[in-house]
Design an enzyme around this catalytic site. Structure first.
Site, PDB file in Angstrom:
ATOM      1  N   GLY A   1       3.992   1.531  -4.716  1.00  0.00           N
ATOM      2  CA  GLY A   1       4.074   1.502  -6.177  1.00  0.00           C
ATOM      3  C   GLY A   1       4.781   2.736  -6.735  1.00  0.00           C
ATOM      4  O   GLY A   1       4.729   3.825  -6.150  1.00  0.00           O
TER       5      GLY A   1
ATOM      6  N   ARG B   1     -11.204   0.619  -7.439  1.00  0.00           N
ATOM      7  CA  ARG B   1     -10.051   0.169  -6.648  1.00  0.00           C
ATOM      8  C   ARG B   1      -9.850   1.079  -5.431  1.00  0.00           C
ATOM      9  O   ARG B   1      -9.348   0.661  -4.400  1.00  0.00           O
ATOM     10  CB  ARG B   1      -8.811   0.190  -7.549  1.00  0.00           C
ATOM     11  CG  ARG B   1      -7.588  -0.373  -6.893  1.00  0.00           C
ATOM     12  CD  ARG B   1      -6.453  -0.563  -7.883  1.00  0.00           C
ATOM     13  NE  ARG B   1      -5.542  -1.561  -7.381  1.00  0.00           N
ATOM     14  CZ  ARG B   1      -4.478  -1.295  -6.627  1.00  0.00           C
ATOM     15  NH1 ARG B   1      -4.200  -0.059  -6.312  1.00  0.00           N
ATOM     16  NH2 ARG B   1      -3.706  -2.260  -6.180  1.00  0.00           N
TER      17      ARG B   1
ATOM     18  N   MET C   1       0.864  -1.180   0.000  1.00  0.00           N
ATOM     19  CA  MET C   1       0.000   0.000   0.000  1.00  0.00           C
ATOM     20  C   MET C   1       0.901   1.230   0.000  1.00  0.00           C
ATOM     21  O   MET C   1       1.549   1.532   1.001  1.00  0.00           O
ATOM     22  CB  MET C   1      -0.907   0.003   1.227  1.00  0.00           C
ATOM     23  CG  MET C   1      -1.972   1.073   1.141  1.00  0.00           C
ATOM     24  SD  MET C   1      -3.116   0.942   2.509  1.00  0.00           S
ATOM     25  CE  MET C   1      -4.430   2.010   1.932  1.00  0.00           C
ATOM     26  N   GLY C   2       0.939   1.860  -1.138  1.00  0.00           N
ATOM     27  CA  GLY C   2       1.716   3.099  -1.219  1.00  0.00           C
ATOM     28  C   GLY C   2       3.134   2.916  -1.707  1.00  0.00           C
ATOM     29  O   GLY C   2       3.895   3.880  -1.778  1.00  0.00           O
TER      30      GLY C   2
ATOM     31  N   CYS D   1       2.578   5.774  -7.418  1.00  0.00           N
ATOM     32  CA  CYS D   1       1.586   5.859  -6.346  1.00  0.00           C
ATOM     33  C   CYS D   1       1.838   7.060  -5.427  1.00  0.00           C
ATOM     34  O   CYS D   1       2.979   7.330  -5.053  1.00  0.00           O
ATOM     35  CB  CYS D   1       1.720   4.562  -5.561  1.00  0.00           C
ATOM     36  SG  CYS D   1       0.801   4.549  -4.065  1.00  0.00           S
TER      37      CYS D   1
ATOM     38  N   GLY E   1       4.769  -3.463 -11.843  1.00  0.00           N
ATOM     39  CA  GLY E   1       4.038  -2.622 -12.782  1.00  0.00           C
ATOM     40  C   GLY E   1       5.025  -1.850 -13.634  1.00  0.00           C
ATOM     41  O   GLY E   1       5.302  -2.185 -14.783  1.00  0.00           O
TER      42      GLY E   1
ATOM     43  N   ASP F   1       3.754  -6.769  -3.775  1.00  0.00           N
ATOM     44  CA  ASP F   1       3.290  -5.979  -4.923  1.00  0.00           C
ATOM     45  C   ASP F   1       3.748  -4.525  -4.823  1.00  0.00           C
ATOM     46  O   ASP F   1       3.358  -3.812  -3.899  1.00  0.00           O
ATOM     47  CB  ASP F   1       1.750  -6.053  -4.947  1.00  0.00           C
ATOM     48  CG  ASP F   1       1.144  -5.074  -5.940  1.00  0.00           C
ATOM     49  OD1 ASP F   1       1.825  -4.708  -6.907  1.00  0.00           O
ATOM     50  OD2 ASP F   1      -0.030  -4.682  -5.730  1.00  0.00           O
TER      51      ASP F   1
ATOM     52  N   GLU G   1      27.758   3.905  -1.107  1.00  0.00           N
ATOM     53  CA  GLU G   1      28.912   3.058  -1.394  1.00  0.00           C
ATOM     54  C   GLU G   1      28.520   1.861  -2.269  1.00  0.00           C
ATOM     55  O   GLU G   1      29.278   1.408  -3.115  1.00  0.00           O
ATOM     56  CB  GLU G   1      29.475   2.549  -0.053  1.00  0.00           C
ATOM     57  CG  GLU G   1      30.616   1.588  -0.149  1.00  0.00           C
ATOM     58  CD  GLU G   1      30.918   0.998   1.230  1.00  0.00           C
ATOM     59  OE1 GLU G   1      31.960   1.352   1.795  1.00  0.00           O
ATOM     60  OE2 GLU G   1      30.106   0.195   1.736  1.00  0.00           O
TER      61      GLU G   1
ATOM     62  N   TYR H   1       2.838   5.029 -18.678  1.00  0.00           N
ATOM     63  CA  TYR H   1       2.582   4.203 -17.478  1.00  0.00           C
ATOM     64  C   TYR H   1       1.807   5.072 -16.501  1.00  0.00           C
ATOM     65  O   TYR H   1       2.199   6.210 -16.233  1.00  0.00           O
ATOM     66  CB  TYR H   1       3.907   3.749 -16.847  1.00  0.00           C
ATOM     67  CG  TYR H   1       3.716   2.931 -15.575  1.00  0.00           C
ATOM     68  CD1 TYR H   1       2.893   1.803 -15.571  1.00  0.00           C
ATOM     69  CD2 TYR H   1       4.333   3.291 -14.379  1.00  0.00           C
ATOM     70  CE1 TYR H   1       2.711   1.045 -14.416  1.00  0.00           C
ATOM     71  CE2 TYR H   1       4.163   2.546 -13.218  1.00  0.00           C
ATOM     72  CZ  TYR H   1       3.347   1.422 -13.250  1.00  0.00           C
ATOM     73  OH  TYR H   1       3.156   0.685 -12.108  1.00  0.00           O
TER      74      TYR H   1
HETATM   75  P1  IMP Z   1       5.291  -0.649  -9.331  1.00  0.00           P
HETATM   76  O1  IMP Z   1       5.721  -2.007  -9.762  1.00  0.00           O
HETATM   77  O2  IMP Z   1       6.197  -0.066  -8.320  1.00  0.00           O
HETATM   78  O3  IMP Z   1       5.078   0.264 -10.488  1.00  0.00           O
HETATM   79  O4  IMP Z   1       3.885  -0.830  -8.587  1.00  0.00           O
HETATM   80  C1  IMP Z   1       2.792  -1.494  -9.147  1.00  0.00           C
HETATM   81  C2  IMP Z   1       1.690  -1.564  -8.126  1.00  0.00           C
HETATM   82  O5  IMP Z   1       1.278  -0.246  -7.731  1.00  0.00           O
HETATM   83  C3  IMP Z   1       0.391  -2.166  -8.608  1.00  0.00           C
HETATM   84  O6  IMP Z   1       0.436  -3.566  -8.685  1.00  0.00           O
HETATM   85  C4  IMP Z   1      -0.622  -1.653  -7.582  1.00  0.00           C
HETATM   86  O7  IMP Z   1      -0.647  -2.400  -6.407  1.00  0.00           O
HETATM   87  C5  IMP Z   1      -0.068  -0.300  -7.238  1.00  0.00           C
HETATM   88  N1  IMP Z   1      -0.804   0.773  -7.902  1.00  0.00           N
HETATM   89  C6  IMP Z   1      -1.276   0.828  -9.152  1.00  0.00           C
HETATM   90  N2  IMP Z   1      -1.846   2.037  -9.406  1.00  0.00           N
HETATM   91  C7  IMP Z   1      -1.734   2.749  -8.279  1.00  0.00           C
HETATM   92  C8  IMP Z   1      -2.137   4.064  -7.910  1.00  0.00           C
HETATM   93  O8  IMP Z   1      -2.669   4.850  -8.698  1.00  0.00           O
HETATM   94  N3  IMP Z   1      -1.889   4.421  -6.627  1.00  0.00           N
HETATM   95  C9  IMP Z   1      -1.302   3.582  -5.738  1.00  0.00           C
HETATM   96  N4  IMP Z   1      -0.858   2.359  -6.069  1.00  0.00           N
HETATM   97  C10 IMP Z   1      -1.081   1.945  -7.322  1.00  0.00           C
END
Ligand code: IMP
EC number: 1.1.1.205
Length: 546
Positions: free
Chosen positions: A346, A460, A343-344, A349, A405, A382, A531, A430
């Site tokens: 991504g 979502r 959560m948070g 995100c 993602g 995730d 480093e 993206y």
């Molecule tokens: P990344 O691999 O770091 O780009 O993260 C991908 C993940 O970000 C996804 O699988 C989601 O769980 C999460 N995610 C996707 N869209 C959003 C968003 O708009 N806000 C917060 N999290 C997101």
């Protein structure tokens, strides 16, 4: 300088223990714990705040095997295992059928997004399930009245040619010919019936032929397709040469033991209309459903898990997202077969900034996986994955698989076209599913294209009824990464080398070692991090694989 005696060069270190062969024995007897920290000490947030991937390193162990021997077999749900612990995220700039097909061929799994009408999503599931087969039990069949133009349209739609023609245009009717890609390629008279161009010198095999026997016939016949017929010449199924080749080229491909088809996963929301969507996806052949929510611990999700388990017991359900034990417990109690953690974290995100809610990813992964493992529920780490090191750290913290993602959005297999950025670089779009762009996208119809309520982005983030949309993500672009057919094998080889350095021969071995405390960790300071990155060079080229 005069040398005082044969053993030392002037200022030699004074040895406490003279017998070097005792080193391992001394280590074992006199040091009660290994060097560095065990995972729980490392991730004890009381001591140093919650950590994420960049805050720590894994210490090396003993290498007693080649990297290529490291097994990455891992469960993604209670019932389904993969050979490669990598998933692509259900985002509309990451996973449609092309990504899902290639992730599965390479041993991972692509989760098809739901920011589209249910029929479109079901069509994508169908494409994945049809892609690679042993016996194709529901081939696309033409009737003798079908035109060349119709055959061309079907080829464009499905991406393959080679359609059997039967007397009444259905399976279990008498086979009269096959229309191959070559037959239609240069035939300009589009209104001709396919009987004008179809091949009729058919090599067939009788019903009951085993896959191995059928493969042999196909090999020796040099044909592209082998129709299987019953004793009356009725078409029963079809075998394809290109599937044979795919089997050879993709030995890790994700398939269920009882099937030759690729495993297919897709995401849905937790609203009433998602039940209809799921029915359509299941009819199309879906194996795993992910309930896509940024905060999974809700009455909607709990009801949905129960409903899916009751109505589709053959489908595995992955719940989430969660970052705490309490959230995980609620979804495990409701019956999930897997959990998605994050959560948070991504890359696109802004949840933590806007909502003040979330958790650093390494801490979240450890907390949830250590609880879920007690119930045999595998977890996906995730978000926040920027490199192979992050993948291994997510796995070391207890995740069975890792979802990406941004790292996959720039590949050939993601949806959308490449374009040239202002700086002149090749990029692809993206965007976070909680970005205003994704939440407003009218492509997101669940039947009603004018309604925000039909949008996967708003669903979502529980924002369907909001008059003001509050963004939890941004829209941007990522650099071209080429095809995942090169990128994923690079990630896999990198993970194998990392596990070799750690001294564990498998992913299971990594989890066991971490839990027993034999795999050790170290926190790293900001200067340690500097480093650990390239430093002091005037210029350099960071080419990651060849
Ligand atoms: P990344 O691999 O770091 O780009 O993260 C991908 C993940 O970000 C996804 O699988 C989601 O769980 C999460 N995610 C996707 N869209 C959003 C968003 O708009 N806000 C917060 N999290 C997101």
């Amino acid at each position: 300088m005069p040398i005082s005696n044969g053993d030392s060069l002037g200022c030699a270190m004074k040895a406490e223990i003279q017998d070097h062969t005792k080193a391992l024995e001394v280590l074992e007897k006199e040091y009660s714990t290994g060097d560095g920290l065990d995972i729980d000490t490392l991730l004890d947030s009381d001591k140093h705040g919650a950590l994420t991937y960049n805050d720590f390193l894994i210490l090396p162990g003993y290498i007693g095997f080649p990297a290529s021997d490291v097994s990455l077999d891992t469960p993604v749900t209670k019932r389904v295992s993969l050979k490669v612990p990598l998933l692509s995220s259900p985002m509309d700039t990451v996973t449609e059928h092309n990504m899902a097909i290639h992730m599965a061929l390479l041993g991972g799994l692509g989760v098809i997004h739901h920011n589209c009408a249910p029929a479109e999503q079901a069509e994508m599931v169908r494409k994945v399930k049809r892609y690679e087969n042993g016996f194709i039990s529901d081939p696309v069949v033409l009737s003798p009245q079908a035109t060349v133009s119709e055959a061309k349209e079907l080829k464009a739609k499905w991406g393959f040619g080679g359609f059997p023609v039967t007397e009444n245009g259905t399976l279990r009717s008498k086979l009269v010919g096959i229309v191959t890609s070559r037959d239609i390629q240069f035939h300009d008279n589009l209104n001709d019936p396919v009987t004008v161009i179809m091949s009729t010198d058919l090599v067939t095999a009788p019903a009951g032929t085993t896959l191995a026997e059928a493969n042999e016939v196909l090999r020796s016949s040099k044909k592209g397709k082998l129709p299987i017929v019953d004793e009356n010449g009725n078409l029963i199924s079809l075998l394809s040469r290109s599937d044979l080749m795919k089997n050879l080229h993709y030995p890790l491909a994700s398939k269920l033991p009882q099937s030759k088809q690729l495993i297919c996963a897709a995401a849905i929301g937790t609203r009433e209309e998602d039940k209809t969507r799921l029915k359509m996806l299941v009819e199309a052949g879906l194996d795993i459903v992910i309930l896509d929510s940024s905060q999974g611990n809700s009455m909607y999700q709990i009801q949905m898990i129960r409903w899916v388990k009751e109505n589709f017991p053959e489908i595995d359900v992955i719940g989430g997202n969660v970052v705490t034990r309490e959230q995980a417990a609620a979804l495990i109690a409701a019956g999930v077969d897997g959990l998605r953690i994050g959560m948070g974290s991504g890359s696109a995100c802004i949840t933590q900034e806007v909502m003040a809610v979330g958790r650093p990813q390494a801490a979240a992964v450890r907390s949830v996986t250590s609880f879920a493992a007690r119930f045999g529920v595998p977890c996906i780490a995730d978000g926040g994955i920027q490199n192979i090191g992050h993948i291994v750290k997510g796995l070391a913290a207890g995740a069975s698989t890792v979802m990406m993602g941004g790292l996959l959005a720039g590949t050939t297999e993601s949806p959308g076209e490449y374009f040239v950025s202002k700086e002149g670089q090749l990029v692809k779009a993206y965007r976070g599913m909680g970005s205003i762009a994704a939440m407003e996208d009218r492509k997101a119809g669940a039947g009603n294209k004018d309604s925000k309520a039909s949008n996967a982005g708003t669903a979502r983030y529980f924002s369907e009824k909001d008059s003001v949309l509050v963004a939890q993500g941004v829209a941007g672009s990522v650099l071209d990464r080429g095809s995942i057919t090169k990128f994923v094998p690079y990630l896999v080889a990198g993970i194998q080398h990392s596990l070799q350095d750690i001294g564990v021969p498998s992913l299971q071995g990594l989890h066991d070692g971490v839990n027993k405390g034999t795999v050790r960790f170290e926190m790293r300071s900001a200067s340690a991090m500097a480093e650990g990155n390239v430093h002091g060079l005037h210029s350099y080229d960071k080419k990651l694989y060849a």
